[in-house]
Design an enzyme around this catalytic site. Structure first.
Site, PDB file in Angstrom:
ATOM      1  N   TYR A 221     -17.126  22.246  37.798  1.00  0.00           N
ATOM      2  CA  TYR A 221     -16.330  23.018  38.752  1.00  0.00           C
ATOM      3  C   TYR A 221     -16.381  24.499  38.396  1.00  0.00           C
ATOM      4  CZ  TYR A 221     -12.269  24.897  41.182  1.00  0.00           C
ATOM      5  OH  TYR A 221     -11.449  25.654  41.980  1.00  0.00           O
TER       6      TYR A 221
ATOM      7  N   GLU B 213     -15.421  29.353  45.627  1.00  0.00           N
ATOM      8  CA  GLU B 213     -15.242  28.080  44.922  1.00  0.00           C
ATOM      9  C   GLU B 213     -16.462  27.195  45.119  1.00  0.00           C
ATOM     10  OE1 GLU B 213     -12.532  25.001  46.391  1.00  0.00           O
ATOM     11  OE2 GLU B 213     -11.563  25.058  44.430  1.00  0.00           O
TER      12      GLU B 213
END
Ligand code: ADP
Ligand code: MG
Length: 432
Positions: free
Chosen positions: A153, A241
């Site tokens: 992530y 993101e």
């Protein structure tokens, strides 16, 4: 995190996050600034990423199953991934109103792409970030699939706590980053960036190592992080993101998903990006209001609120509820308002069939109350207003404003303060 569906729709900012790590920051920001933010679909964000040298897979976009099939053939890929394009995340684990499970599908057969696209396009996709009805899918992304050996992530965001950009990473990315943040917070790593200095080599390498990249892959991941940071600054993002930020068995680091949020204040220098705004999932009244520089937020009740300023909007909604009413919407005029905007505002407020009364609560600082009063009387006449109207005006030029309203001969109830206004608005409705 599900941004939609919070208790007060004032807090609805139509942006979606894969990660709850950021949620407290975001919700705080959202609660006080009812803005319409720029929304881009994944394919648009990925195009921006590709333009900045970030590694993404080859892809096409289709709005019908025939084009999806053509795209799948043109890709000539060993395996294809078909992804429903909606602004919400959590698509992988979502389900369609057609019965199809999963908003992201992998297949080796282009004909299968056509079959799957038929079950996606035109149907609603329900994920943990949408309302229970889901969001209609108008486009699918047909991309080259790659084996993913590890999903990590990565996010870059402006964080008030650090007065600048922060890079957040975790070795455990993929679809359940919320759970990682909740159960294993020690696996969430942060690098605070000095905006004047940018990402230092040692910071990028340290983050890559924390995310579990080893050897040559560590260097590659660090390069991707630096490119993403460069993009973040270049496009005036407030968040980039990537989840998953993945590793392939043949030693590549690839951004498999993308979500970019932009700073609305930078619209003047990001014209090309802002022109891509996807409003297909937004409230049409919100979009119409934005055309006139007005901010509209719809809610579930029956009293329309006409205010200036986000703080006053919140207070007005609260006090209506305190007196047993429910706001239907609010419309924030902002400062420097013109008579025509007041007229347009009334038009928008009354377009909602739920509205049974209108409460105007304006505190004139920059706003001239007389302009508001002229706008109100014009709107009442031209729109043949049928619902009760309660007006509370205070501040600049208020006496002139009161005179205009009094002499208009229109059935306008004036109120002396906010409390009085809320009581009168609630009382004005005919009980059902
Ligand atoms: P969402 O975050 O909305 O669920 P993602 O784009 O992250 O959607 O996709 C969900 C999952 O699908 C990813 O975690 C990944 O495992 C898989 N996936 C996505 N894109 C690809 C791809 N190009 N190749 C292989 N797998 C993919
Ligand atoms: Mg994702």
């Amino acid at each position: 995190m599900a941004v939609r569906g919070l208790s007060v729709r004032i807090s609805v900012l139509p942006v979606y996050f894969d990660s709850s790590i950021l949620s407290s920051f975001v919700v705080l920001m959202v609660r006080v600034i009812p803005v319409r933010c720029l929304n881009l679909q994944e394919y648009q964000s990925k195009k921006i990423m590709a333009d900045h040298g970030v590694t993404v897979q080859r892809f096409f976009v289709a709005d019908n199953s025939q084009d999806a099939l053509e795209a799948a053939k043109r890709l000539k890929a060993k395996e294809i991934v078909l992804k429903a394009q909606i602004l919400a995340g959590g698509r992988g684990k979502g389900s369609f109103t057609s019965g199809l499970k999963g908003g992201v599908h992998l297949t080796k057969n282009p004909d299968e792409v056509e079959k799957l696209a038929k079950q996606m396009l035109g149907y609603n996709l329900i994920t943990n970030q949408t309302t229970k009805d889901g969001v209609k899918v108008n486009k699918v992304m047909v991309a080259e699939a790659l084996d993913i050996s590890r999903e990590t992530y990565l996010a870059i965001l402006m964080d008030r706590a650090f007065n600048g950009p922060v890079i957040v990473g975790s070795p455990q990315g993929g679809m359940d980053i919320e759970e990682v943040a909740a159960t294993k917070p020690e696996l969430i790593f942060k690098e605070v960036i000095d905006i004047f200095e940018g990402v230092r080599e040692d910071q990028a390498l340290r983050m890559a190592a924390s995310m579990g990249f080893k050897g040559l892959l560590r260097q590659q991941a660090a390069e991707e992080i630096k490119k993403l940071y460069h993009l973040f600054l270049k496009v005036d993002a407030i968040q980039v993101e990537v989840n998953p930020f993945g590793e392939t068995p043949d030693g590549q680091v690839v951004c498999f998903d993308a979500k970019i949020n932009f700073d609305d204040n930078a619209e003047f220098r990001q014209k090309e990006i802002f022109s891509q705004d996807d409003t297909s999932e937004s409230d049409p009244l919100e979009c119409e209001a934005a055309k006139y520089d007005l901010k509209y937020v719809g809610m579930d009740g029956n009293i329309a609120c006409f205010v200036n300023g986000a703080g006053l909007a919140m207070a007005t909604c609260d006090i209506i509820e305190l007196h047993g009413g429910k706001p239907a919407n609010f419309l924030d005029l902002g400062g420097g308002v013109q008579e025509n905007q007041v007229y347009q505002a009334f038009k928008l407020l009354t377009a909602d069939p739920k509205v049974e009364a209108i409460l105007v609560n304006i505190f004139g600082g920059i706003v001239n109350c007389a302009i508001i009063a002229h706008g109100i009387t014009k709107a009442c006449r031209e729109l043949r207003l049928k619902v009760p109207l309660v007006v509370r005006l205070e501040g600049t030029n208020v006496n002139e404003a009161k005179r205009i309203l009094d002499e208009s001969g229109l059935p306008i109830t004036s109120a002396s303060n906010l409390e009085d206004a809320a009581q009168k608005a609630v009382a004005s409705m005919v009980p059902k």
